[in-house]
Motif scaffolding. Structure first.
Motif, PDB file in Angstrom:
ATOM      1  N   LEU A 174       4.959   9.583   3.904  1.00  0.00           N
ATOM      2  CA  LEU A 174       5.570   8.655   4.845  1.00  0.00           C
ATOM      3  C   LEU A 174       7.084   8.751   4.742  1.00  0.00           C
ATOM      4  O   LEU A 174       7.619   9.116   3.694  1.00  0.00           O
ATOM      5  N   PRO A 175       7.801   8.409   5.830  1.00  0.00           N
ATOM      6  CA  PRO A 175       9.251   8.286   5.701  1.00  0.00           C
ATOM      7  C   PRO A 175       9.593   7.086   4.816  1.00  0.00           C
ATOM      8  O   PRO A 175       8.688   6.400   4.331  1.00  0.00           O
ATOM      9  N   LEU A 211       8.410   1.855  10.711  1.00  0.00           N
ATOM     10  CA  LEU A 211       8.184   3.214  10.231  1.00  0.00           C
ATOM     11  C   LEU A 211       8.840   4.231  11.167  1.00  0.00           C
ATOM     12  O   LEU A 211       9.439   5.215  10.709  1.00  0.00           O
ATOM     13  N   LEU A 212       8.736   3.992  12.479  1.00  0.00           N
ATOM     14  CA  LEU A 212       9.382   4.889  13.436  1.00  0.00           C
ATOM     15  C   LEU A 212      10.895   4.895  13.243  1.00  0.00           C
ATOM     16  O   LEU A 212      11.552   5.935  13.363  1.00  0.00           O
ATOM     17  N   HIS A 213      11.463   3.731  12.943  1.00  0.00           N
ATOM     18  CA  HIS A 213      12.912   3.643  12.758  1.00  0.00           C
ATOM     19  C   HIS A 213      13.370   4.505  11.585  1.00  0.00           C
ATOM     20  O   HIS A 213      14.474   5.060  11.604  1.00  0.00           O
ATOM     21  N   ALA A 273       0.832  -1.203   0.000  1.00  0.00           N
ATOM     22  CA  ALA A 273       0.000   0.000   0.000  1.00  0.00           C
ATOM     23  C   ALA A 273       0.865   1.251   0.000  1.00  0.00           C
ATOM     24  O   ALA A 273       0.580   2.229  -0.705  1.00  0.00           O
ATOM     25  N   ALA A 274       1.945   1.246   0.780  1.00  0.00           N
ATOM     26  CA  ALA A 274       2.860   2.388   0.773  1.00  0.00           C
ATOM     27  C   ALA A 274       3.518   2.539  -0.592  1.00  0.00           C
ATOM     28  O   ALA A 274       3.747   3.658  -1.068  1.00  0.00           O
ATOM     29  N   GLY A 275       3.807   1.409  -1.246  1.00  0.00           N
ATOM     30  CA  GLY A 275       4.381   1.456  -2.582  1.00  0.00           C
ATOM     31  C   GLY A 275       3.433   2.064  -3.599  1.00  0.00           C
ATOM     32  O   GLY A 275       3.866   2.740  -4.538  1.00  0.00           O
TER      33      GLY A 275
END
Length: 373
Positions: free
Chosen positions: A241-242, A269-271, A228-230
């Motif tokens: 998003l990062p 994601l936090l990393h 989905a991010a892709g």
């Protein structure tokens, strides 16, 4: 305007047959009590049924009935939401079903909450985000099903095409951009040119659309969040998003059967985030993803198959599993206080960078024991 029927009864029968028997019984009961306008199952349930996916979420629009009265008449527990005139009914199996009075919506301020106004069933379908989500299975009070398509959703569904319903759709509500990426990834849909043309306007409005962050959090709950991010990246919206390379890697590990829950994706994601604390706040992640990330980056031993081990393999590919108390005992340290002292010594050597493998630790332990005999 009266909604138009779609291609005879074949599609209606297909949707009806895809529903669970208990859901069909509940819908018939609602339609019978909803007045002359009957009731319409709308949105994702109809879309999924036509794609051969068993519908689970029930979103029902009633053109004529008072929603609170109708919800009470079902005899099931419900919560009424007066701001939008809808009710959430708890079905016997614990799922939630939404009962909504047909309405139209206007956006006084792009990015803000819409203002609901009385409307027809057609109005209600046209206020939705994408054409594939604007299909409806209408049930007359007698229970006769008819499939309604007022936006060309059937043609888009056949073409596996995701098309917004009007030219300002993503500007009015930029969260639709993220919702669309989730649908596209999950259902293998391709963005229509109309959608891609609206991406810049959606990005301009992202900072003024609080709902967008809730959609990004839902993205992490998708079957393949990395995919989905892709999709977002492919649409030119990767800036929301990062770096999401770790999400792609987690998708691959999840597909192979590894443990990769929501918290693992959130920790990844936090990393990657320049400001993890700010991102956690915007996405309302809570403390668990950050705690998982800290454990994955630590030298603490975690068994195979745990999220900590899966993340560590991605974040620290050269990391090794340090010796455990069981290993220390096997190497000759008697059970008791000495085990803790040995482990503390090894931990200090790891922090100082003086051991880089389990074999290094075994050698260091033997030297430690020789000095302390």
């Amino acid at each position: 305007m009266k909604p138009r029927s779609a291609e005879g009864g074949g599609n209606a029968r297909a949707v009806w047959a895809a529903l669970r028997p208990e859901d069909r019984a509940w819908l018939l009961d609602v339609a019978a009590q909803a007045g002359p306008g009957g009731a319409a199952l709308v949105g994702g349930a109809v879309r999924d049924a036509l794609l051969g996916v068993t519908p689970l979420d029930l979103d029902v629009v009633v053109p004529d009935a008072d929603v609170a009265t109708l919800a009470a008449a079902t005899g099931l527990p419900f919560v009424f939401h007066p701001a939008f005139g809808n009710a959430t009914v708890t079905l016997p199996d614990g799922r939630a079903a939404d009962l909504v009075r047909a309405r139209r919506e206007v956006y006084p301020v792009p990015g803000g909450n819409p203002l609901p106004l009385p409307g027809s069933l057609t109005d209600d379908l046209r206020r939705r985000d994408f054409s594939v989500n604007a299909l409806a299975l209408h049930l007359s009070p007698a229970g006769v099903p008819t499939l309604l398509d007022v936006t060309g959703g059937l043609d888009d569904l056949r073409a596996r095409r995701l098309r917004p319903l009007h030219g300002d759709s993503l500007r009015e509500d930029a969260s639709r951009l993220v919702r669309g990426s989730r649908l596209a990834a999950r259902l293998d849909l391709t963005a229509a040119p109309e959608l891609l043309g609206q991406v810049p306007a959606a990005l301009d409005m992202a900072g003024r659309t609080p709902r967008l962050w809730a959609e990004l959090r839902l993205l992490l709950h998708e079957p393949r969040p990395g995919r989905a991010a892709g999709v977002l990246r492919g649409w030119g919206a990767g800036s929301l998003l990062p770096d999401t390379a770790l999400l792609d890697a987690l998708d691959a590990r999840r597909d192979a059967g590894a443990a990769a829950p929501f918290t693992a994706y959130a920790a990844a994601l936090l990393h990657a985030a320049p400001d993890p604390e700010a991102l956690a706040g915007r996405l309302n992640l809570g403390d668990r993803p950050g705690a998982l990330l800290a454990r994955a980056l630590s030298d603490t031993h975690f068994p195979d198959g745990t999220p900590e081990r899966e993340l560590r393999a991605l974040l620290r590919p050269d990391a090794y599993e340090p010796l455990t108390g069981k290993d220390v005992v096997a190497l000759g340290v008697p059970p008791g206080r000495g085990v803790g002292e040995a482990l503390s010594h090894l931990a200090g050597l790891r922090r100082a960078g003086q051991v880089r493998s389990a074999d290094d630790e075994r050698g260091a332990l033997k030297a430690f024991l020789a000095r302390n005999v």
